[in-house]
Design a protein around this motif. Structure first.
Motif, PDB file in Angstrom:
ATOM      1  N   LEU A 144       0.828  -1.209   0.000  1.00 26.82           N
ATOM      2  CA  LEU A 144       0.000   0.000   0.000  1.00 26.82           C
ATOM      3  C   LEU A 144       0.861   1.258   0.000  1.00 26.82           C
ATOM      4  N   LYS A 145       1.924   1.253   0.774  1.00 26.72           N
ATOM      5  CA  LYS A 145       2.812   2.416   0.816  1.00 26.72           C
ATOM      6  C   LYS A 145       3.474   2.642  -0.540  1.00 26.72           C
ATOM      7  N   LYS A 146       3.953   1.562  -1.126  1.00 27.77           N
ATOM      8  CA  LYS A 146       4.632   1.665  -2.424  1.00 27.77           C
ATOM      9  C   LYS A 146       3.693   2.206  -3.500  1.00 27.77           C
ATOM     10  N   TYR A 147       2.496   1.629  -3.594  1.00 30.16           N
ATOM     11  CA  TYR A 147       1.616   1.989  -4.700  1.00 30.16           C
ATOM     12  C   TYR A 147       0.861   3.286  -4.449  1.00 30.16           C
ATOM     13  N   LYS A 148       0.719   3.687  -3.200  1.00 33.88           N
ATOM     14  CA  LYS A 148       0.148   5.018  -2.936  1.00 33.88           C
ATOM     15  C   LYS A 148       1.095   6.085  -3.476  1.00 33.88           C
ATOM     16  N   ASN A 149       2.395   5.885  -3.337  1.00 32.50           N
ATOM     17  CA  ASN A 149       3.368   6.810  -3.921  1.00 32.50           C
ATOM     18  C   ASN A 149       3.235   6.852  -5.442  1.00 32.50           C
ATOM     19  N   MET A 150       2.970   5.683  -6.033  1.00 28.31           N
ATOM     20  CA  MET A 150       2.797   5.619  -7.482  1.00 28.31           C
ATOM     21  C   MET A 150       1.537   6.384  -7.904  1.00 28.31           C
ATOM     22  N   VAL A 151       0.462   6.243  -7.126  1.00 27.82           N
ATOM     23  CA  VAL A 151      -0.783   6.982  -7.401  1.00 27.82           C
ATOM     24  C   VAL A 151      -0.530   8.485  -7.320  1.00 27.82           C
ATOM     25  N   ASN A 152       0.230   8.903  -6.326  1.00 26.81           N
ATOM     26  CA  ASN A 152       0.539  10.329  -6.170  1.00 26.81           C
ATOM     27  C   ASN A 152       1.233  10.879  -7.413  1.00 26.81           C
ATOM     28  N   ALA A 153       2.194  10.116  -7.947  1.00 25.47           N
ATOM     29  CA  ALA A 153       2.925  10.550  -9.137  1.00 25.47           C
ATOM     30  C   ALA A 153       2.034  10.516 -10.373  1.00 25.47           C
TER      31      ALA A 153
END
Length: 339
Positions: free
Chosen positions: A234-243
């Motif tokens: 979740l932490k990894k892909y939330k960063n991806m969503v932000n970008a």
């Protein structure tokens, strides 16, 4: 539960897989505690349901040991000949250094022992630093071990198109490359997919559900705080969503996915996985298995019971057109690991 024939893929002449692979990153310790006994029981449930292909790595905690124990128990229950129905794809992720035959073979032997196999179905190789071209030596030694019968097929994980081309031109036979690929991260469509199609290389896609963010659970929800993201995924892909475009755009995408899912009588997660499976060069999508914690065999099976139509793709394109180009922001596949 019997999966339809469309769930199977001829990965190589001597290797058939399930197109939805069970990802074992979840046992690495980054997603909470796993009970080994319950995990093995869960592996039985997945495999008996038709999800026979496992994706793991030497550094995913006890993942290789779980495969070994599962194989022993599977053989005890179904007979040794039934072991041929299981496919286990592991990875070797060394620290860049001088790669001798002795070093490479020692590490492959460790995986063979842990997984209780005489030959690895698929060895996926990762390399952290392109400026250190010892990766070519490592791959040549792995090719020798393949000829020696310790590796059935040689593959890569998180290599970009440029270096996949270098490896191919060096005469090293690669059967697949595992990359991040989802409705959020469509970078493989820039260069990677076409190169793979042209060179008979398959793509194995991970991150297809963005750690669970591409599911009904997050539809209509306010943006989670960093502390509420309880798993590494979740932490990894939330960063991806932000970008990619942020939480508001994700909600727009989830709303569209819900409409498409309702039309086909499936789940939002099913639509997200189906999209990736329908992309060029993709042989399979990896979905994390929370072994002994939760089980989604019944829901996952629905991925193979529908196809997206032209109207679905047009609907999704309206959101894609508003998103940031991750290829321009991050670079090619795997570049996020080498910045």
């Amino acid at each position: 539960m019997n999966l339809p024939a469309s769930s199977r893929f001829q990965f190589a002449p001597d290797l058939e897989i399930c197109r939805l692979l069970n990802g074992m990153w979840q046992v690495s310790g980054a997603h909470g505690r796993i009970n080994p006994k319950q995990a093995i029981q869960s592996m039985f449930a997945y495999t008996e349901a038709g999800f026979t292909t496992w994706d793991l790595a030497d550094h995913y905690g006890p993942a290789e040991d779980f495969i070994g124990e599962f194989r022993r128990q599977w053989a005890a229950k179904h007979g040794k000949e039934a072991l041929s129905t299981i496919q286990a794809f592991t990875k070797w992720v060394p620290r860049p250094s001088v790669m001798t035959r002795q070093l490479v073979e020692k590490n492959i032997d460790i995986s063979l022992q842990r997984m209780d196999v005489e030959c690895l179905d698929l060895l996926q190789f990762h390399w952290w630093e392109y400026r250190d071209n010892n990766y070519l030596d490592a791959l040549r030694h792995l090719s020798e071990l393949q000829k020696a019968g310790k590796i059935k097929h040689l593959a890569l994980t998180n290599f970009d198109t440029e270096h996949l081309k270098i490896i191919t031109e060096a005469g090293i036979k690669i059967v697949s490359n595992q990359v991040q690929f989802s409705l959020i991260d469509r970078r493989p469509l820039e260069n990677m997919a076409k190169f793979c199609q042209d060179h008979q290389i398959h793509l194995l896609a991970y991150g297809t559900l963005a750690g669970g963010l591409l599911s009904e659970k997050y539809l209509g929800q306010s943006e989670p705080s960093a502390w509420s993201l309880t798993t590494a995924s979740l932490k990894k892909y939330k960063n991806m969503v932000n970008a990619w475009g942020g939480w508001t755009l994700l909600q727009q995408l989830l709303s569209q996915l819900k409409q498409i899912a309702d039309k086909h009588g499936v789940s939002v997660a099913n639509v997200a996985v189906r999209y990736v499976l329908e992309q060029p060069a993709v042989a399979g999508a990896i979905v994390g298995a929370r072994l002994g914690v939760s089980e989604h065999c019944q829901e996952n099976a629905s991925v193979f019971r529908f196809q997206l139509d032209e109207a679905d793709y047009q609907q999704l394109e309206s959101t894609f057109s508003e998103a940031q180009n991750l290829f321009e922001i991050i670079g090619d596949c795997g570049d996020e690991y080498r910045r």
